[in-house]
Scaffold this active site. Structure first.
Site, PDB file in Angstrom:
ATOM      1  N   HIS A 399       0.496  -1.217   0.274  1.00 19.76           N
ATOM      2  CA  HIS A 399       0.091   0.104  -0.624  1.00 19.76           C
ATOM      3  C   HIS A 399       0.779   1.243  -0.105  1.00 19.76           C
ATOM      4  CE1 HIS A 399      -2.199   3.428   1.875  1.00 19.76           C
ATOM      5  NE2 HIS A 399      -3.225   3.108   1.339  1.00 19.76           N
ATOM      6  N   CYS A 707       0.000  -4.884 -15.455  1.00 23.55           N
ATOM      7  CA  CYS A 707      -0.641  -3.820 -14.784  1.00 23.55           C
ATOM      8  C   CYS A 707       0.080  -3.863 -13.300  1.00 23.55           C
ATOM      9  CB  CYS A 707      -1.797  -3.879 -14.722  1.00 23.55           C
ATOM     10  SG  CYS A 707      -2.767  -4.873 -14.050  1.00 23.55           S
TER      11      CYS A 707
HETATM   12  C1  PEP Z   1      -0.561  -8.214  -9.935  1.00 26.10           C
HETATM   13  O1  PEP Z   1      -1.353  -8.746  -8.832  1.00 26.10           O
HETATM   14  O2  PEP Z   1       0.102  -7.052 -10.311  1.00 26.10           O
HETATM   15  C2  PEP Z   1      -1.697  -6.095  -9.364  1.00 26.10           C
HETATM   16  C3  PEP Z   1      -1.900  -5.018 -10.336  1.00 26.10           C
HETATM   17  O3  PEP Z   1      -2.734  -6.579  -8.679  1.00 26.10           O
HETATM   18  P1  PEP Z   1      -2.051  -5.091  -7.003  1.00 26.10           P
HETATM   19  O4  PEP Z   1      -1.042  -5.338  -6.307  1.00 26.10           O
HETATM   20  O5  PEP Z   1      -3.548  -4.457  -6.963  1.00 26.10           O
HETATM   21  O6  PEP Z   1      -2.901  -6.470  -5.902  1.00 26.10           O
END
Ligand code: PEP
Ligand code: MG
Length: 763
Positions: A399, A707
């Site tokens: 976070h 992403c």
């Molecule tokens: C991931 O898991 O790469 C992602 C983009 O989602 P998060 O970081 O929110 O779990």
């Protein structure tokens, strides 16, 4: 201090005059000398102030009152400040100086209305970042009020905050002076600020913010201004965001200012035409070229006349400059107190504020260094204020890392011991690039600010592989759009929802479903509006149960052994159908409102049946599921292995969530600093999974993207382009470098292909 006149007019000021006129005054003189439209002005010099103190016998009384002051004792500090200000205000300005000020004022016109601004300066370190600590008086007219305003600017040099700051910076009060700029007040119909180059990436994009009335409304942040982005490479306005402007600041009768409501016809009307944006951006570029460094300017428009009111270097590009040796400015005393992962680039100094719970977060001051075990959504308001963030726990995708990158705040995560080693109030310097926290305050930063700007300035605009951007906080949307990204590859809504501080179930149980839907739709719309016509993939809720627990309604959250593998993502939405329904309703309203660029992305999908069931439920709630864009995150190896079945079930796109995909492939907890060294994005198993998935997507013509954090790593981006990925989505701070690497890789591949054809054909 050299003998200098009491008054200098704009025409007389040169940049060497900073010790006499302060940074603000010198910059006005400079801008005037290069022909920029600066309102007429004169400066009551710092020497005039010191002579005032000397001639009136005030000097010794003033400085002895400040000597030996313990600025950490609040009551004593306030008392000393009050006495010093009263002293400066109580002594009449000597008649000869009054006359000079009045003469200079008369030379500006017939009883003109002026702005009277402080311009602080220090003998050894001109304009030592005392911005905002001294006062400004707007809408001043007549000799009496002018003299009083000048004197009040002088007195503001002894405000409690200013005394405190100087003492902590090691400045002797005697060495700090103040000049006063008296400038014709532009009764602006519209005004605002501009960054002559992108404040984070340094790209040649001028970002202009503006609203109605005087510029103070924009500078103080009391209105949401319009934003315009002008690209000097294409000579076009490439983005505009027209805000709802509710209030403006205007001159109030014969003195001061007032806030008035903006009428309905102006509320949503654009403040600037394209021609005005272009003209402003051109003026901005002239200032930038003159100073050789990107500038932060204030501007005002009245009728057809544009004025530039102020110019100062942008400091954020400086902090975003990469690879700068810590010794060249970041190192404070040089002693490293704690180390961790550099999670958000930049350098920040300030006092340590340890935040153990939300009560501590309320006490965090502007410019502090927030130190916590780990941040959580409750802390976002505090995270907005601080100079840097340091955590004990977490990795590049926690976070604290995600939010601080988005806020553009330097951050070091996973230090293991910052909350126990650092002491509250201790002055430290955080290097968010190297992951180091030093004792003391950084020295003056080296003058290397152009590095980033020049590196990215030549980056090609168009790449065959789309380069998008990740967004988590709607407030970061405009910064994200200003990168010129080809869309949003991931909007994480959990930051938005967790920021509401109530669980979705709370809204349902308390009959407040409509409130939840509106909050969600409004937040998403902010991002959609920042990316008109570009794809924006919004992910449905993916918050692990432990993140919900501290919120209202979180009492009923189950205690899970491993929330990462637990009730989160699509699996929870399919079981807790009400929670899913509210989200779907927000999306539905946006699709119905015509946002065809909105795509919905499901997280933590492990089987095509989940996708099929989600679609069925949505259809039951009235969504035309075959005609909207639905896709999945590939973050569990199962979804990669079954990608062909997902394609057959109708996904329009797949996006690698490598943060999770890596942890689930090699069984390394992404947030556990003890195994952080084993968390390898380029682990061959991870690369194989990605490669196989891309191949299948290409075969079916389905967009395949990334992403996760790995998409912000240029080396990984190169590998992904070589292996045929259709798009990448990077963090805001990484878009420019990823676009650059993607373009180079594409060009190299074209060149290599051409060479091998030539070789084959024997040309
Ligand atoms: C991931 O898991 O790469 C992602 C983009 O989602 P998060 O970081 O929110 O779990
Ligand atoms: Mg994930």
């Amino acid at each position: 201090m050299k003998k200098a006149p009491d008054i200098l007019t704009l025409e007389e000021i040169k940049k060497e005059d900073i010790p006499s006129v302060g940074g603000k005054g010198a910059s006005l003189g400079e801008m005037f000398s290069i022909g920029l439209p600066v309102p007429r002005a004169f400066v009551v010099t710092a020497q005039a102030f010191r002579r005032f103190l000397g001639e009136t016998g005030t000097e010794e009384r003033l400085f002895s009152g400040l000597a030996n002051l313990n600025v950490d004792e609040n009551a004593a500090l306030e008392e000393a400040s009050r006495k010093a200000r009263e002293l400066v205000l109580s002594v009449p300005i000597p008649p000869h100086l009054q006359k000079k000020i009045k003469d200079a004022y008369r030379a500006l016109g017939n009883d003109p209305v002026v702005a009277v601004r402080s311009s602080a300066t220090a003998e050894d370190l001109p304009d030592a970042s005392f911005a905002g600590q001294q006062e400004t008086f707007l809408n001043i007219q007549g000799n009496g009020d002018l003299l009083q305003a000048v004197q009040r600017c002088w007195a503001s040099l002894y405000g409690a905050r200013a005394i405190y700051y100087r003492s902590k910076q090691g400045f002797d009060d005697r060495s700090v002076n103040i000049a006063v700029v008296v400038q014709i007040l532009v009764r602006s119909e519209k005004a605002g600020v501009m960054f002559t180059s992108h404040p984070v990436t340094g790209e040649p994009l001028t970002i202009i913010e503006g609203s109605w009335g005087l510029g103070e409304a924009v500078v103080s942040g009391s209105v949401s201004p319009d934003k315009y982005v002008y690209d000097h490479r294409s000579g076009r306005v490439v983005d505009r965001l027209i805000a709802q402007k509710l209030e403006m600041i205007v001159p109030d009768g014969r003195k001061g200012t007032k806030v008035v409501k903006i009428g309905p016809d102006q509320e949503k009307a654009p403040v600037l035409s394209d021609a005005e944006v272009k003209q402003l951006a051109t003026f901005g570029k002239i200032a930038e070229d003159h100073y050789g460094i990107p500038q932060d300017l204030e501007w005002a428009v009245t009728g057809k006349e544009i004025f530039i009111l102020q110019s100062r270097p942008i400091t954020t590009i400086k902090s975003a400059a990469k690879g700068k040796p810590a010794a060249a400015g970041a190192a404070g005393t040089g002693k490293v107190l704690v180390e961790g992962q550099g999670a958000s680039p930049g350098i920040g100094s300030g006092k340590v504020a340890i935040v153990r719970d939300i009560k501590d977060a309320g006490r965090v001051q502007e410019g502090d260094i927030l130190v916590a075990k780990m941040t959580n959504p409750d802390m976002v308001p505090a995270m907005r204020k601080v100079a840097a963030i340091v955590t004990d726990e977490g990795g590049m995708t926690c976070h604290a890392a995600i939010v601080s990158r988005e806020l553009g705040t330097p951050a070091v995560v996973g230090t293991k011991k910052a909350t126990s080693v650092l002491r509250p109030g201790q002055l430290v310097t955080v290097d968010g690039e190297k992951g180091l926290v030093y004792e003391g305050k950084a020295g003056p930063a080296p003058a290397k600010e152009k590095a980033v700007a020049t590196v990215v300035a030549g980056a090609p605009l168009i790449t065959a592989t789309s380069v998008k951007v990740n967004v988590s906080l709607p407030e970061a949307a405009v910064r994200a759009a200003a990168t010129g990204a080809d869309g949003v590859g991931l909007l994480r809504i959990e930051h938005l929802i967790l920021g509401l501080n109530k669980t979705p179930m709370w809204y349902i149980r308390n009959g407040k479903e409509e409130e939840f839907i509106t909050e969600l739709a409004t937040g998403i719309r902010v991002v959609l509006d920042a990316f008109p016509g570009k794809p924006v993939w919004v992910r449905t809720l993916d918050a692990p149960t432990d993140e919900f627990r501290n919120m209202a309604g979180g009492e009923d959250e189950p205690h899970e052994h491993n929330p990462m593998l637990g009730w989160r993502g699509i699996r929870r939405d399919l079981q807790a159908a009400d929670q899913f329904r509210l989200q779907v309703e927000a999306f539905k309203r946006l699709w119905q409102a015509g946002y065809a660029n909105l795509g919905m992305m499901f997280p933590m999908v492990s089987h095509p049946d989940e996708f099929i069931l989600a679609k069925k439920m949505m259809a039951g709630w009235g969504v035309d599921v075959e005609n909207v864009t639905l896709g999945i995150m590939v973050e569990i190896p199962a979804s990669a292995i079954l990608i062909e079945d997902f394609i057959k079930a109708g996904i329009r796109f797949a996006s690698f969530g490598t943060n999770d995909l890596i942890q689930y492939t090699i069984a390394v907890d992404r947030n556990n600093e003890n195994v952080a060294c084993m968390y390898r994005p380029k682990h061959p198993a991870v690369l194989k999974i990605i490669d196989d998935t891309i191949r299948v997507c290409r075969r079916y013509g389905v967009e395949c993207s990334i992403c996760g954090q790995a998409g912000s790593d240029p080396e990984m981006a190169e590998w992904l382009v070589e292996h045929g990925i259709s798009s990448l989505s990077a963090n805001i701070d990484a878009v420019a470098k990823i676009r650059d690497r993607v373009a180079r890789t594409e060009q190299r591949m074209i060149l290599e292909a051409a060479r091998s054809i030539h070789a084959r054909e024997g040309v």
